[in-house]
Design a protein around this motif. Structure first.
Motif, PDB file in Angstrom:
ATOM      1  N   TYR A 484       0.855  -1.184   0.000  1.00  0.00           N
ATOM      2  CA  TYR A 484       0.000   0.000   0.000  1.00  0.00           C
ATOM      3  C   TYR A 484       0.886   1.226   0.000  1.00  0.00           C
ATOM      4  O   TYR A 484       2.005   1.213   0.511  1.00  0.00           O
ATOM      5  CB  TYR A 484      -0.911   0.008   1.238  1.00  0.00           C
ATOM      6  CG  TYR A 484      -1.890  -1.124   1.290  1.00  0.00           C
ATOM      7  CD1 TYR A 484      -1.506  -2.388   1.732  1.00  0.00           C
ATOM      8  CD2 TYR A 484      -3.207  -0.941   0.892  1.00  0.00           C
ATOM      9  CE1 TYR A 484      -2.413  -3.438   1.764  1.00  0.00           C
ATOM     10  CE2 TYR A 484      -4.122  -1.986   0.935  1.00  0.00           C
ATOM     11  CZ  TYR A 484      -3.714  -3.232   1.366  1.00  0.00           C
ATOM     12  OH  TYR A 484      -4.607  -4.265   1.398  1.00  0.00           O
ATOM     13  N   ASP A 485       0.348   2.334  -0.554  1.00  0.00           N
ATOM     14  CA  ASP A 485       1.131   3.560  -0.501  1.00  0.00           C
ATOM     15  C   ASP A 485       0.708   4.382   0.709  1.00  0.00           C
ATOM     16  O   ASP A 485      -0.146   3.966   1.511  1.00  0.00           O
ATOM     17  CB  ASP A 485       1.027   4.336  -1.814  1.00  0.00           C
ATOM     18  CG  ASP A 485      -0.374   4.893  -2.076  1.00  0.00           C
ATOM     19  OD1 ASP A 485      -0.650   5.251  -3.225  1.00  0.00           O
ATOM     20  OD2 ASP A 485      -1.198   4.963  -1.119  1.00  0.00           O
ATOM     21  N   ALA A 489      -3.807   3.529  -0.518  1.00  0.00           N
ATOM     22  CA  ALA A 489      -4.233   2.836  -1.729  1.00  0.00           C
ATOM     23  C   ALA A 489      -3.406   1.559  -1.896  1.00  0.00           C
ATOM     24  O   ALA A 489      -2.196   1.558  -1.666  1.00  0.00           O
ATOM     25  CB  ALA A 489      -4.072   3.745  -2.942  1.00  0.00           C
ATOM     26  N   ARG A 490      -4.070   0.494  -2.336  1.00  0.00           N
ATOM     27  CA  ARG A 490      -3.369  -0.766  -2.571  1.00  0.00           C
ATOM     28  C   ARG A 490      -2.652  -0.686  -3.906  1.00  0.00           C
ATOM     29  O   ARG A 490      -3.276  -0.418  -4.941  1.00  0.00           O
ATOM     30  CB  ARG A 490      -4.365  -1.922  -2.578  1.00  0.00           C
ATOM     31  CG  ARG A 490      -3.744  -3.287  -2.760  1.00  0.00           C
ATOM     32  CD  ARG A 490      -4.793  -4.374  -2.588  1.00  0.00           C
ATOM     33  NE  ARG A 490      -4.278  -5.695  -2.883  1.00  0.00           N
ATOM     34  CZ  ARG A 490      -4.209  -6.225  -4.113  1.00  0.00           C
ATOM     35  NH1 ARG A 490      -4.640  -5.547  -5.138  1.00  0.00           N
ATOM     36  NH2 ARG A 490      -3.725  -7.438  -4.292  1.00  0.00           N
ATOM     37  N   ILE A 491      -1.340  -0.905  -3.869  1.00  0.00           N
ATOM     38  CA  ILE A 491      -0.537  -0.785  -5.074  1.00  0.00           C
ATOM     39  C   ILE A 491      -0.493  -2.111  -5.827  1.00  0.00           C
ATOM     40  O   ILE A 491      -0.740  -2.159  -7.037  1.00  0.00           O
ATOM     41  CB  ILE A 491       0.906  -0.343  -4.739  1.00  0.00           C
ATOM     42  CG1 ILE A 491       0.917   0.905  -3.869  1.00  0.00           C
ATOM     43  CG2 ILE A 491       1.690  -0.104  -6.027  1.00  0.00           C
ATOM     44  CD1 ILE A 491       2.297   1.272  -3.359  1.00  0.00           C
ATOM     45  N   ALA A 492      -0.131  -3.155  -5.142  1.00  0.00           N
ATOM     46  CA  ALA A 492       0.055  -4.432  -5.838  1.00  0.00           C
ATOM     47  C   ALA A 492       0.084  -5.559  -4.822  1.00  0.00           C
ATOM     48  O   ALA A 492       0.269  -5.337  -3.623  1.00  0.00           O
ATOM     49  CB  ALA A 492       1.360  -4.435  -6.638  1.00  0.00           C
ATOM     50  N   PRO A 512       7.817  -3.313  -9.553  1.00  0.00           N
ATOM     51  CA  PRO A 512       6.529  -2.831 -10.084  1.00  0.00           C
ATOM     52  C   PRO A 512       5.876  -1.770  -9.206  1.00  0.00           C
ATOM     53  O   PRO A 512       4.965  -1.079  -9.666  1.00  0.00           O
ATOM     54  CB  PRO A 512       5.678  -4.107 -10.111  1.00  0.00           C
ATOM     55  CG  PRO A 512       6.653  -5.218 -10.206  1.00  0.00           C
ATOM     56  CD  PRO A 512       7.829  -4.767  -9.399  1.00  0.00           C
ATOM     57  N   LEU A 513       6.308  -1.628  -7.943  1.00  0.00           N
ATOM     58  CA  LEU A 513       5.669  -0.638  -7.083  1.00  0.00           C
ATOM     59  C   LEU A 513       6.024   0.781  -7.497  1.00  0.00           C
ATOM     60  O   LEU A 513       5.296   1.716  -7.209  1.00  0.00           O
ATOM     61  CB  LEU A 513       6.099  -0.854  -5.626  1.00  0.00           C
ATOM     62  CG  LEU A 513       5.777  -2.216  -5.014  1.00  0.00           C
ATOM     63  CD1 LEU A 513       6.213  -2.252  -3.569  1.00  0.00           C
ATOM     64  CD2 LEU A 513       4.307  -2.537  -5.153  1.00  0.00           C
ATOM     65  N   VAL A 519       3.997   0.490   2.204  1.00  0.00           N
ATOM     66  CA  VAL A 519       3.735  -0.267   3.422  1.00  0.00           C
ATOM     67  C   VAL A 519       3.397  -1.687   2.999  1.00  0.00           C
ATOM     68  O   VAL A 519       2.416  -1.905   2.284  1.00  0.00           O
ATOM     69  CB  VAL A 519       2.575   0.354   4.230  1.00  0.00           C
ATOM     70  CG1 VAL A 519       2.320  -0.462   5.491  1.00  0.00           C
ATOM     71  CG2 VAL A 519       2.893   1.803   4.577  1.00  0.00           C
ATOM     72  N   VAL A 521       2.094  -5.290   3.822  1.00  0.00           N
ATOM     73  CA  VAL A 521       1.217  -5.911   4.811  1.00  0.00           C
ATOM     74  C   VAL A 521       1.248  -7.415   4.613  1.00  0.00           C
ATOM     75  O   VAL A 521       0.931  -7.919   3.525  1.00  0.00           O
ATOM     76  CB  VAL A 521      -0.228  -5.397   4.673  1.00  0.00           C
ATOM     77  CG1 VAL A 521      -1.135  -6.090   5.697  1.00  0.00           C
ATOM     78  CG2 VAL A 521      -0.264  -3.883   4.853  1.00  0.00           C
TER      79      VAL A 521
ATOM     80  N   LEU B 207       1.661   0.541 -13.193  1.00  0.00           N
ATOM     81  CA  LEU B 207       0.860  -0.673 -13.104  1.00  0.00           C
ATOM     82  C   LEU B 207      -0.582  -0.407 -12.701  1.00  0.00           C
ATOM     83  O   LEU B 207      -1.363  -1.334 -12.541  1.00  0.00           O
ATOM     84  CB  LEU B 207       1.516  -1.657 -12.126  1.00  0.00           C
ATOM     85  CG  LEU B 207       1.923  -1.193 -10.734  1.00  0.00           C
ATOM     86  CD1 LEU B 207       0.741  -0.993  -9.826  1.00  0.00           C
ATOM     87  CD2 LEU B 207       2.863  -2.200 -10.118  1.00  0.00           C
ATOM     88  N   ARG B 233     -10.471   1.646  -3.523  1.00  0.00           N
ATOM     89  CA  ARG B 233      -9.254   0.911  -3.797  1.00  0.00           C
ATOM     90  C   ARG B 233      -8.175   1.019  -2.725  1.00  0.00           C
ATOM     91  O   ARG B 233      -7.099   1.549  -2.970  1.00  0.00           O
ATOM     92  CB  ARG B 233      -8.667   1.292  -5.160  1.00  0.00           C
ATOM     93  CG  ARG B 233      -9.505   0.849  -6.322  1.00  0.00           C
ATOM     94  CD  ARG B 233      -8.764   0.803  -7.648  1.00  0.00           C
ATOM     95  NE  ARG B 233      -8.153   2.058  -8.014  1.00  0.00           N
ATOM     96  CZ  ARG B 233      -6.844   2.271  -8.021  1.00  0.00           C
ATOM     97  NH1 ARG B 233      -6.010   1.330  -7.646  1.00  0.00           N
ATOM     98  NH2 ARG B 233      -6.371   3.451  -8.376  1.00  0.00           N
ATOM     99  N   PRO B 234      -8.424   0.479  -1.552  1.00  0.00           N
ATOM    100  CA  PRO B 234      -9.652  -0.182  -1.126  1.00  0.00           C
ATOM    101  C   PRO B 234     -10.677   0.836  -0.618  1.00  0.00           C
ATOM    102  O   PRO B 234     -10.338   1.988  -0.356  1.00  0.00           O
ATOM    103  CB  PRO B 234      -9.159  -1.084   0.005  1.00  0.00           C
ATOM    104  CG  PRO B 234      -8.007  -0.329   0.587  1.00  0.00           C
ATOM    105  CD  PRO B 234      -7.358   0.362  -0.566  1.00  0.00           C
ATOM    106  N   ARG B 236     -12.567   2.973   1.721  1.00  0.00           N
ATOM    107  CA  ARG B 236     -12.303   3.437   3.076  1.00  0.00           C
ATOM    108  C   ARG B 236     -13.004   4.762   3.308  1.00  0.00           C
ATOM    109  O   ARG B 236     -13.321   5.480   2.356  1.00  0.00           O
ATOM    110  CB  ARG B 236     -10.802   3.552   3.329  1.00  0.00           C
ATOM    111  CG  ARG B 236     -10.015   4.350   2.306  1.00  0.00           C
ATOM    112  CD  ARG B 236      -8.548   3.913   2.329  1.00  0.00           C
ATOM    113  NE  ARG B 236      -7.679   4.793   1.537  1.00  0.00           N
ATOM    114  CZ  ARG B 236      -7.506   4.679   0.226  1.00  0.00           C
ATOM    115  NH1 ARG B 236      -8.157   3.755  -0.441  1.00  0.00           N
ATOM    116  NH2 ARG B 236      -6.689   5.505  -0.405  1.00  0.00           N
TER     117      ARG B 236
END
Lengths: 546, 276
Positions: A484-485, A489-492, A512-513, A519, A521, B207, B233-234, B236
């Motif tokens: 996550y950044d 937001a979920r990056i990958a 790829p990030l 962060v 997880v 990406l 995304r996600p 929240r």
């Protein structure tokens, strides 16, 4: 005339003269030298004694017409008791025949015949015959050397030699098909696991064949498994088979047993059937090793990524030096190879069996070359799991073909280029060191604070991967790692759900990030999926080289 | 007396910020604790904090202001940002500057920023510049520096409506920013003290296939304003509260995350006397 046609029809449908003893078995091609081993057996199926004085036994040469030669004539007064058998054969037939005669039978395609004093003839032909006089109907099969042709069932009369006779193990003086008889199907006896620790539960199994004429009722057959000891058999397991077995049918049977003390032992598996007329065929044996073998598998590189070829690390568990050339390496496909050059492995030492020693030494230049042995042909190991979750099976066998060690490994979750190794808790897992530890003890994962740590949280410029480690309170877990950044937001997904050992390390590709702060997880589920641990760590992904 | 009180308030906030930051005036990136619509300035552009210009490139409201902020990110221990920002206006010109410190072992960084803009009756725009210096790490014997420049603007689009756009990182150099940020465009509509907004942010990484959307609603409640936000995304949500009492403005924003911990921002600054 009114009775002649039915008799004629009857005689056309039968190869056996009515109300007379019949040919029961013929051994014409004994294994090796035939002389003294050939025999012909007569069987009196009647309820009354049968006089055979004057009966002539002739051998026929199927190469041309009318080539019959007298081999024996029954002396006057010779009688076969009701239900009994009469064997005419050479001096080396066991048990000794009722009448000794050197028969000189041809090895096929040929025939034998009995000629009664009143002219009635019974002929039995075998092989592919061109002339009809040498057989009744179609000729019987030409049995392999060492086998006889036997009438099965014993009173069979189906109108042709081919239908009445089959190849069989010679049984002079005994029924061709006993009424009650069970035997092991050859080569089916097995034990699982093949290498069991002392005192561990094992299963002895095999295929039992009802070779008798009667059905075997449920509960009539017992299976006993034991090991041969100095003064007999040490029974390690017994059971009663609850299933019925029809005549000619087979049934896989098994018994639970307990492995004996460590060492090389011979398991004896015995099928017990009350009234078995040939009980010796119900006994089979299997030589196995109990406990750890002399050479153990300790590390397997099945998907080399640096061109070093596949290699396997082994450990000498004995107190004496072992020659690696005396061992065979085998995979699940059956391919097996061995070291062709003697390679001594001192007691307690590690050694390597390599597909390409030169390439291996190029990748690991500090290896002790004296402990690297080339194995040819190399049983190429699979890189991906089959439908059963196993990628391949590696087996080490000693000079006596006894298994020394056996490992079925899974490639799931093993990073490319990382070997699997046996850790101190005897579990096989991806090596903590991604390069593996050839000729070294397994690397213990570093102690970390908490469940999850990034060992290289700030990789150097241009580096696109980080080393992570985890320490979970279970022996294994299902883990996934997402990035996550800073905004949440979920990056990958960096590691999809993967089955891993409770402690381990891995390398994650973070390229790829993109550069920035991420962060990571980690979410880990217990083996029973009833507990979850979530832990996060920060990584600073650098940009490109400056 | 009013000027003395204002000066006292500024000094109090500055001392508070310095006490929070420690003996050394660290610098770091700037979090406003405000949703994008409030950054674009509702109610005629009032009460837009100086950190908004530094973080988003959207011009402030011109009043002299100073504020100190503290943000705890995603519940990650040690991942916090402390900032001090100041803003002022001369006519239509707006200016702001600030310093911040983001610290997380084994690395952190300091940032210093400045913004310059202009505001008219119907539109406003500003340019921001941030310089960053990262801590020395074991693998980096020399400190790493980076810079970024961006801009933003808003336009009044009819009664009660405002449209804005911000591109915070039009130009970057050196050490990449900790958070890549791309073009964001939004619209807010306000009526009778209730405002609703929607913003779309374009993908910031190679990406990412799609951008991100967020929206919210804010309600004026006398001396306070509360709002709710939602992002994807996600998925929240965040809750915020802004209030001014006796010349001191306080903002609190907390955002929940389905996987990570909460992100909490607390901002204390000077306020227009008695107003929000």
């Amino acid at each position: 005339m009114s009775g002649g046609l039915p008799l004629l029809l009857l005689s056309l449908a039968s190869c056996v003269p009515p109300a007379r003893p019949m040919v029961s078995e013929v051994l014409y091609d004994a294994a090796g030298d035939d002389e003294g081993f050939e025999f012909v057996e007569l069987h009196n199926p009647l309820g009354t004694p049968a006089a055979i004085g004057g009966l002539r036994l002739e051998s026929g040469d199927g190469a041309g017409p009318g080539r019959w030669a007298l081999r024996w004539t029954a002396p006057a007064g010779t009688v076969i008791a009701p239900g009994a058998r009469y064997v005419v054969g050479g001096a080396r037939v066991v048990p000794a025949p009722d009448a000794t005669a050197e028969l000189g039978l041809q090895n096929g395609p040929d025939a034998v015949r009995f000629v009664w004093p009143d002219g009635v003839i019974e002929v039995v032909g075998y092989g592919t015959l061109a002339l009809g006089e040498y057989a009744c109907g179609a000729a019987a099969v030409d049995a392999a050397s060492g086998q006889s042709i036997a009438r099965v069932p014993d009173g069979a009369d189906r109108g042709a030699n081919a239908l009445d006779f089959r190849a069989a193990t010679p049984s002079p003086g005994r029924a061709n098909q006993p009424r009650r008889h069970v035997a092991w199907a050859p080569g089916t006896l097995a034990i699982e696991p093949e290498i069991a620790p002392p005192g561990a539960p094992v299963r002895v199994s095999g295929v039992a064949v009802n070779a008798g004429a009667d059905s075997i009722a449920p509960g009539a057959l017992a299976l006993t498994a034991g090991v041969r000891v100095a003064n007999g058999i040490d029974v390690r397991g017994a059971t009663v088979i609850p299933d019925a077995i029809a005549p000619g049918e087979s049934l896989r049977v098994e018994v639970a047993a307990v492995a004996p003390a460590a060492g090389v032992v011979t398991w004896i598996a015995r099928l017990d059937l009350a009234g078995d007329e040939s009980p010796e065929a119900g006994r089979d044996s299997l030589r196995v090793r109990v406990g750890a073998g002399p050479l153990a598998l300790t590390e397997i590189q099945f998907h080399p990524a640096r061109g070093e070829g596949e290699w396997i690390e082994v450990e000498n568990r004995t107190d004496s030096t072992l020659d690696l050339a005396g061992f065979v390496l085998r995979d699940r496909g059956g391919t097996h190879g061995s070291a062709k050059v003697p390679r001594p492995c001192p007691p307690g030492a590690l050694a390597l069996l390599a597909q390409d020693p030169a390439a291996l030494l190029l990748a690991y230049p500090r290896l002790d070359t004296a402990r690297v042995a080339a194995v040819t042909p190399w049983p190429s190991l699979n890189n991906t799991n089959a439908a059963d979750g196993i990628a391949d099976v590696v087996e080490l066998g000693d000079a006596e073909s006894l298994p020394s060690d056996r490992v079925a490994y899974s490639a799931a979750g093993v990073p490319a280029g990382v070997p699997v190794e046996r850790s101190n808790d005897d579990r096989w897992r991806a090596a903590a060191d991604p390069a593996g530890t050839p000729l070294e003890s397994p690397r213990v994962p570093p102690a970390i604070g908490g469940a999850f740590a990034v060992l290289t949280p700030r990789p150097a410029w241009g580096t696109t991967s980080v080393r992570i480690a985890w320490a979970l309170p279970w022996p294994s877990a299902l883990v996934r790692i997402d990035a996550y950044d800073l905004s949440g937001a979920r990056i990958a997904s960096l590691l999809p759900e993967t089955d891993v050992a409770g402690r381990g390390e891995s390398t994650l590709g973070v390229g790829p990030l993109g550069p920035g702060l991420a962060v990571l997880v980690l979410r880990a589920d217990s083996p029973a999926r009833d507990a979850r641990i979530t832990a996060s760590q920060v990584v600073r992904v650098p940009g490109g080289p400056r | 007396m009013t000027q003395v009180r204002a000066t006292t308030r500024c000094a109090a906030v500055a001392l508070l910020a310095l006490a929070g930051l420690g003996a050394r005036a660290h610098a770091q990136d700037f979090t406003t604790g405000l949703p994008p619509a409030l950054c674009a300035g509702l109610s005629g552009g009032r009460d837009v904090a100086p950190s908004v210009a530094l973080e988003h490139g959207l011009p402030g409201d011109g009043r002299p202001a100073i504020e100190a902020s503290f943000t705890s990110w995603l519940g990650v221990p040690g991942l916090t940002t402390r900032a001090l920002a100041a803003g002022i206006g001369f006519g239509t010109v707006r200016a702001a500057c600030g310093v911040s410190r983001t610290g997380v072992e084994p690395f952190g960084w300091d940032a210093a920023g400045a913004a310059l803009g202009a505001v008219g009756e119907r539109a406003g725009a500003a340019v921001r510049a941030i310089g960053r210096r990262e801590d020395d790490g074991e693998t980096h014997p020399r400190a790493v520096t980076g810079a970024e420049v961006g801009a933003g603007a808003w336009v009044r689009a009819g009664a009660g409506a405002r449209v804005w756009a911000e591109a915070p990182q039009v130009w970057t150099r050196g050490s990449p920013p900790p958070l890549p940020r791309s073009l964001a465009i939004g619209v807010v509509v306000e009526s009778d003290g209730v405002a609703a907004w929607l913003q779309r942010t374009s993908p910031a990484r190679a990406l990412e296939a799609t951008g991100q959307h967020e929206g919210g609603i804010a309600v004026d409640m006398g001396p306070a304003r509360v709002w709710l936000e939602a992002r994807e995304r996600p998925l929240r949500a965040a809750f915020g509260l802004q209030a001014a009492i006796r010349g001191v403005a306080v903002r609190v924003r907390a955002e929940a995350h389905p996987v990570l911990g909460e992100t909490v921002t607390i901002v204390v600054g000077t306020a227009r006397g008695g107003a929000r």
